[in-house]
Design a protein around this motif. Structure first.
Motif: not given
Length: 141
Positions: A42-44, A50-52, A78-80
Motif C-alpha cells: 500500500e502507498i498512502i 484520493q484513495r490509497n 477499499g471495502r475495508r
C-alpha cells in the motif's frame, strides 16, 4: 523577454512527457502475506481526496489467475480500511477447510455425486430432506 515564460511552459511539458515514458518503481509498504504466497502493498495518498494505492505481487510473476482470499480482496478494493489480521485469516481458512470436509461427507452419505438438474429444479435432491415444506421427507410419501 516576453517569450521567456512560454519557453518554460514548453520545457516543463516536454520533461513531463519524457518522465511519463520512463518505467515507475512502486515502493509501497508491505502490509501482509497470505497462505497462497501473495504479498500485499500500500502507498498512502498525500491528499485526502484520493484513495490509497493498493496492489499485490503473486509468487509467480504474471500469474493473474492466482486466487486471492476474500479478506485481502476486500482490502484491495477499499471495502475495508485495515488489512486483515493473521488470526482472522487463519480462522477463515479453518472455516473453508471445514466446509470442504462437510461437503465431502454429504456427498459420501448420498452414495454418489448428485447431478445438477436443469430448469426450475436446480438443487440436488436428497432422500432425507423434504421437498415441499411440511410434506415430510421424500421417502415417507
Amino acid at each position: 523577454m516576453a517569450n521567456e515564460p512560454t519557453r518554460r511552459v514548453w520545457m516543463i511539458a516536454f520533461q513531463n512527457f519524457v518522465n511519463s515514458l520512463k518505467p515507475r518503481k512502486l515502493s509501497g509498504t508491505l502490509k501482509g502475506k497470505d497462505y497462497f504466497g501473495n504479498k500485499y502493498y500500500e502507498i498512502i495518498s498525500d491528499t485526502g481526496r484520493q484513495r490509497n494505492s493498493r496492489w499485490y505481487d503473486p509468487p509467480v510473476k504474471d500469474d493473474i489467475a492466482q486466487e486471492i482470499p476474500p479478506e485481502w480482496e476486500a482490502w484491495l478494493r477499499g471495502r475495508r480500511r485495515e488489512p486483515p489480521s493473521e488470526q482472522e485469516i487463519l480462522k477463515n481458512l479453518e472455516i473453508m477447510r471445514m466446509k470442504k470436509k462437510n461437503a465431502i461427507a454429504v456427498e459420501a452419505k448420498a452414495g454418489k455425486k448428485t447431478p445438477m438438474q436443469k430448469g426450475m429444479e436446480t438443487f440436488p435432491e436428497y432422500v432425507e430432506y423434504e421437498r415441499v415444506p411440511g410434506a415430510g421427507p421424500k421417502g415417507s410419501r
